[in-house]
Every structure is written in structure tokens, then in C-alpha cells.
Motif scaffolding. Sequence first.
Motif, PDB file in Angstrom:
ATOM      1  N   LEU A 165      -4.416  -2.326 -33.368  1.00 44.13           N
ATOM      2  CA  LEU A 165      -3.996  -2.440 -31.977  1.00 44.13           C
ATOM      3  C   LEU A 165      -4.195  -1.094 -31.307  1.00 44.13           C
ATOM      4  CD1 LEU A 165      -0.642  -4.414 -32.265  1.00 44.13           C
ATOM      5  CD2 LEU A 165      -2.755  -5.206 -31.203  1.00 44.13           C
ATOM      6  N   TYR A 166      -4.743  -1.116 -30.093  1.00 46.01           N
ATOM      7  CA  TYR A 166      -4.967   0.114 -29.337  1.00 46.01           C
ATOM      8  C   TYR A 166      -4.190   0.040 -28.031  1.00 46.01           C
ATOM      9  CZ  TYR A 166      -9.032   0.179 -32.426  1.00 46.01           C
ATOM     10  OH  TYR A 166      -9.853   0.141 -33.514  1.00 46.01           O
ATOM     11  N   VAL A 167      -3.544   1.159 -27.670  1.00 41.06           N
ATOM     12  CA  VAL A 167      -2.801   1.218 -26.423  1.00 41.06           C
ATOM     13  C   VAL A 167      -2.819   2.655 -25.904  1.00 41.06           C
ATOM     14  CG1 VAL A 167      -0.550   1.581 -27.551  1.00 41.06           C
ATOM     15  CG2 VAL A 167      -0.631   0.501 -25.295  1.00 41.06           C
ATOM     16  N   GLY A 168      -2.856   2.797 -24.582  1.00 39.10           N
ATOM     17  CA  GLY A 168      -2.835   4.117 -23.959  1.00 39.10           C
ATOM     18  C   GLY A 168      -1.499   4.375 -23.295  1.00 39.10           C
ATOM     19  N   GLY A 169      -1.186   5.653 -23.064  1.00 41.93           N
ATOM     20  CA  GLY A 169       0.095   6.018 -22.474  1.00 41.93           C
ATOM     21  C   GLY A 169      -0.024   7.000 -21.329  1.00 41.93           C
ATOM     22  N   VAL A 196      -3.311   8.117 -19.171  1.00 42.35           N
ATOM     23  CA  VAL A 196      -4.079   6.887 -19.307  1.00 42.35           C
ATOM     24  C   VAL A 196      -3.322   5.788 -18.561  1.00 42.35           C
ATOM     25  CG1 VAL A 196      -4.983   5.159 -20.913  1.00 42.35           C
ATOM     26  CG2 VAL A 196      -5.054   7.592 -21.522  1.00 42.35           C
ATOM     27  N   GLY A 197      -3.970   5.185 -17.571  1.00 44.01           N
ATOM     28  CA  GLY A 197      -3.296   4.178 -16.774  1.00 44.01           C
ATOM     29  C   GLY A 197      -3.898   2.803 -16.858  1.00 44.01           C
ATOM     30  N   GLY A 198      -5.025   2.654 -17.526  1.00 40.59           N
ATOM     31  CA  GLY A 198      -5.686   1.356 -17.623  1.00 40.59           C
ATOM     32  C   GLY A 198      -5.931   0.972 -19.066  1.00 40.59           C
ATOM     33  N   THR A 199      -6.019  -0.321 -19.297  1.00 42.08           N
ATOM     34  CA  THR A 199      -6.244  -0.850 -20.636  1.00 42.08           C
ATOM     35  C   THR A 199      -7.628  -0.465 -21.149  1.00 42.08           C
ATOM     36  OG1 THR A 199      -4.764  -2.694 -20.178  1.00 42.08           O
ATOM     37  CG2 THR A 199      -6.324  -2.996 -21.982  1.00 42.08           C
ATOM     38  N   VAL A 200      -7.685  -0.087 -22.423  1.00 41.46           N
ATOM     39  CA  VAL A 200      -8.961   0.261 -23.047  1.00 41.46           C
ATOM     40  C   VAL A 200      -9.778  -1.003 -23.277  1.00 41.46           C
ATOM     41  CG1 VAL A 200      -7.886   2.242 -24.188  1.00 41.46           C
ATOM     42  CG2 VAL A 200      -8.159   0.127 -25.456  1.00 41.46           C
ATOM     43  N   ALA A 201     -11.057  -0.848 -23.515  1.00 40.72           N
ATOM     44  CA  ALA A 201     -11.940  -1.968 -23.864  1.00 40.72           C
ATOM     45  C   ALA A 201     -12.581  -1.657 -25.207  1.00 40.72           C
ATOM     46  CB  ALA A 201     -13.011  -2.163 -22.798  1.00 40.72           C
ATOM     47  N   GLN A 236       1.340   1.673 -18.901  1.00 37.92           N
ATOM     48  CA  GLN A 236       0.973   0.532 -18.076  1.00 37.92           C
ATOM     49  C   GLN A 236      -0.124  -0.308 -18.712  1.00 37.92           C
ATOM     50  OE1 GLN A 236      -0.081   1.874 -14.116  1.00 37.92           O
ATOM     51  NE2 GLN A 236       1.316   3.590 -14.269  1.00 37.92           N
ATOM     52  N   THR A 237      -0.535   0.026 -19.907  1.00 39.73           N
ATOM     53  CA  THR A 237      -1.691  -0.633 -20.494  1.00 39.73           C
ATOM     54  C   THR A 237      -1.288  -1.780 -21.400  1.00 39.73           C
ATOM     55  OG1 THR A 237      -1.810   0.791 -22.444  1.00 39.73           O
ATOM     56  CG2 THR A 237      -2.905   1.573 -20.461  1.00 39.73           C
ATOM     57  N   GLN A 238      -2.180  -2.755 -21.523  1.00 40.65           N
ATOM     58  CA  GLN A 238      -1.975  -3.874 -22.427  1.00 40.65           C
ATOM     59  C   GLN A 238      -2.592  -3.515 -23.771  1.00 40.65           C
ATOM     60  OE1 GLN A 238      -4.559  -7.455 -22.059  1.00 40.65           O
ATOM     61  NE2 GLN A 238      -2.633  -8.534 -21.722  1.00 40.65           N
ATOM     62  N   PRO A 239      -1.875  -3.711 -24.881  1.00 38.70           N
ATOM     63  CA  PRO A 239      -2.496  -3.464 -26.181  1.00 38.70           C
ATOM     64  C   PRO A 239      -3.665  -4.434 -26.397  1.00 38.70           C
ATOM     65  CG  PRO A 239      -0.119  -3.684 -26.396  1.00 38.70           C
ATOM     66  CD  PRO A 239      -0.476  -4.097 -25.004  1.00 38.70           C
ATOM     67  N   ILE A 240      -4.706  -3.959 -27.046  1.00 36.97           N
ATOM     68  CA  ILE A 240      -5.818  -4.831 -27.411  1.00 36.97           C
ATOM     69  C   ILE A 240      -5.981  -4.792 -28.923  1.00 36.97           C
ATOM     70  CG2 ILE A 240      -6.959  -4.545 -25.185  1.00 36.97           C
ATOM     71  CD1 ILE A 240      -9.042  -2.813 -26.761  1.00 36.97           C
ATOM     72  N   LEU A 241      -6.674  -5.782 -29.470  1.00 34.40           N
ATOM     73  CA  LEU A 241      -6.814  -5.932 -30.916  1.00 34.40           C
ATOM     74  C   LEU A 241      -8.283  -5.897 -31.317  1.00 34.40           C
ATOM     75  CD1 LEU A 241      -5.591  -6.677 -33.731  1.00 34.40           C
ATOM     76  CD2 LEU A 241      -5.943  -9.064 -33.068  1.00 34.40           C
ATOM     77  N   ALA A 242      -8.574  -5.131 -32.361  1.00 35.66           N
ATOM     78  CA  ALA A 242      -9.919  -5.094 -32.940  1.00 35.66           C
ATOM     79  C   ALA A 242      -9.825  -5.446 -34.416  1.00 35.66           C
ATOM     80  CB  ALA A 242     -10.540  -3.714 -32.777  1.00 35.66           C
ATOM     81  N   THR A 243     -10.637  -6.390 -34.831  1.00 38.63           N
ATOM     82  CA  THR A 243     -10.754  -6.729 -36.245  1.00 38.63           C
ATOM     83  C   THR A 243     -12.070  -6.139 -36.746  1.00 38.63           C
ATOM     84  OG1 THR A 243     -11.835  -8.828 -35.727  1.00 38.63           O
ATOM     85  CG2 THR A 243      -9.433  -8.864 -35.945  1.00 38.63           C
ATOM     86  N   ASN A 252      -9.188 -12.946 -34.571  1.00 36.20           N
ATOM     87  CA  ASN A 252     -10.353 -12.475 -33.844  1.00 36.20           C
ATOM     88  C   ASN A 252      -9.940 -11.364 -32.874  1.00 36.20           C
ATOM     89  OD1 ASN A 252      -9.190 -14.897 -32.291  1.00 36.20           O
ATOM     90  ND2 ASN A 252     -10.532 -13.959 -30.778  1.00 36.20           N
ATOM     91  N   ASP A 253     -10.942 -10.674 -32.353  1.00 41.97           N
ATOM     92  CA  ASP A 253     -10.682  -9.571 -31.435  1.00 41.97           C
ATOM     93  C   ASP A 253     -10.048 -10.071 -30.137  1.00 41.97           C
ATOM     94  OD1 ASP A 253     -11.928  -7.883 -33.225  1.00 41.97           O
ATOM     95  OD2 ASP A 253     -13.844  -7.889 -32.158  1.00 41.97           O
ATOM     96  N   TYR A 254      -9.190  -9.239 -29.560  1.00 43.68           N
ATOM     97  CA  TYR A 254      -8.696  -9.394 -28.187  1.00 43.68           C
ATOM     98  C   TYR A 254      -9.147  -8.111 -27.514  1.00 43.68           C
ATOM     99  CZ  TYR A 254      -5.477 -11.099 -24.567  1.00 43.68           C
ATOM    100  OH  TYR A 254      -4.933 -11.597 -23.406  1.00 43.68           O
ATOM    101  N   PRO A 255     -10.409  -8.059 -27.031  1.00 41.28           N
ATOM    102  CA  PRO A 255     -11.070  -6.783 -26.751  1.00 41.28           C
ATOM    103  C   PRO A 255     -10.820  -6.126 -25.404  1.00 41.28           C
ATOM    104  CG  PRO A 255     -12.611  -8.573 -26.450  1.00 41.28           C
ATOM    105  CD  PRO A 255     -11.317  -9.194 -26.926  1.00 41.28           C
ATOM    106  N   THR A 256     -10.143  -6.793 -24.487  1.00 37.58           N
ATOM    107  CA  THR A 256      -9.974  -6.213 -23.161  1.00 37.58           C
ATOM    108  C   THR A 256      -8.761  -6.822 -22.482  1.00 37.58           C
ATOM    109  OG1 THR A 256     -11.150  -5.635 -21.114  1.00 37.58           O
ATOM    110  CG2 THR A 256     -11.471  -7.875 -21.961  1.00 37.58           C
ATOM    111  N   PHE A 257      -8.379  -6.285 -21.369  1.00 35.27           N
ATOM    112  CA  PHE A 257      -7.252  -6.814 -20.607  1.00 35.27           C
ATOM    113  C   PHE A 257      -7.498  -8.280 -20.275  1.00 35.27           C
ATOM    114  CE2 PHE A 257      -5.130  -7.767 -16.616  1.00 35.27           C
ATOM    115  CZ  PHE A 257      -3.833  -7.352 -16.896  1.00 35.27           C
ATOM    116  N   GLY A 258      -6.553  -9.144 -20.600  1.00 38.93           N
ATOM    117  CA  GLY A 258      -6.696 -10.561 -20.297  1.00 38.93           C
ATOM    118  C   GLY A 258      -7.657 -11.302 -21.198  1.00 38.93           C
ATOM    119  N   TYR A 259      -7.998 -10.745 -22.345  1.00 37.37           N
ATOM    120  CA  TYR A 259      -8.879 -11.283 -23.387  1.00 37.37           C
ATOM    121  C   TYR A 259     -10.363 -11.097 -23.091  1.00 37.37           C
ATOM    122  CZ  TYR A 259     -11.288 -14.262 -26.673  1.00 37.37           C
ATOM    123  OH  TYR A 259     -12.145 -14.716 -27.624  1.00 37.37           O
TER     124      TYR A 259
END
Length: 194
Positions: free
Chosen positions: A60-64, A101-106, A44-51, A1-8
Motif C-alpha cells: 500500500l502506498y500513501v502520501g502525507g 504531498v497532496g494528491g494520490t500517487v499512481a 489527503q491522499t487515498q492509499p493505492i495497492l500494488a501487487t 489485483n492492483d488498485y493503481p490510482t485514485f478511484g481505481y
Amino acid sequence: NDYPTFGYDNGRDGFDPNTTAITPATVANLHVAWQAAMGDYNTQTQPILATGIAGHSGLLYVGGGSGNVYGYDARSGALVWKTALGQMAYTGCGAMSYFGVGGTVAYDAGTKSLYVVGNSNAATDAYPSTTLYRLDGATGNVLGEVNFAPAQAGASELNFSHTAVTLNNGIAYVGTGSTCDISSWRGSVIAIIN
């Protein structure tokens, strides 16, 4: 399932109620399946997952820090796309510095799009563009953008967005803070209707 944002989720506690395969008994079986060198510094961003993205069981999406956002195939680690959003150059921290990019994507599963904040400027210490971007989750193409940099800013007060984007009821929430966490500052939280 998706992990759509920082901290789920917006509770930011990291608890995914759908994860049942990882238990204290199975932790010893975890191993590195792949890794990728992004070429970005200061990530500094957490990777997130989209299905649900066509052609992939997950992305997986991540910013740099260089201002790039990446989409990786979650199973193989293959780079699917890379989108450059620019970076901000500044001298306020005692040396030349850069920040993108300094924050996790949603991720919004309904529209299969990402929301990410990019920080950029046209020249060193120039007026900033602190911009919320909406990207296509499959291609990384920019679908829309809103610059929410404060009206009064300059070389002595460049606002950055370091925070994860929060999506709630059709509104994207983003925050700003100082460069280097120095001096007095007017940080802010901005709500943008998406």
C-alpha cells in the motif's frame, strides 16, 4: 489485483471489476486488520495497492502533508519504506502553513514504479518546486523527477498540486491550484511524458 490510482482507474468511479468477495452479505465480516500512525498531518491522499512487488503479496502506498510517501506491507501493516520529498512553507493563509504531498500517487505495473507530486520550497514563501517524482515501488528510491512549477510565481502565488496523478498512454497528467483556495488564481493541468 492492483488498485493503481485514485478511484481505481481513470474513470475515478471506485469500481474494481475484479472484487467479488465483498458483497452486501459479507460487509458485516469486514474488520480492521491493522493500522499505522504515519506521523504526517493533513493526509489527503487515498492509499493505492500494488501487487507483484517481490517479497509482498501487496504494498500500500500513501502520501502525507509533511512531504513523505510511505510503502506498507498490505497484509501485516509493516512499514517497508519511507521517502521524504520535502514540503512547502508559506504564510499566505493567515498563519504559517506547510504542505507536502497532496494528491494520490499512481502506480505503473509495467515498470513497478510510482508517480507522485511533491510540493516544496527552500524557505518560507520562496519560489516553489512542484515536482513529479518517479519512485521505485519496491524501495521508494527516486528514479527521476520533473519540476513543473510555473515560470512566474512568488510569495503571493504559490501553486500546489492537490490532484491525483493520472497515467494514460505514457503521459502523466497533474494539476495545480491555489494555497487555501483564496483570491484569483491561474491553476493548470500539465502533461509530462514519462
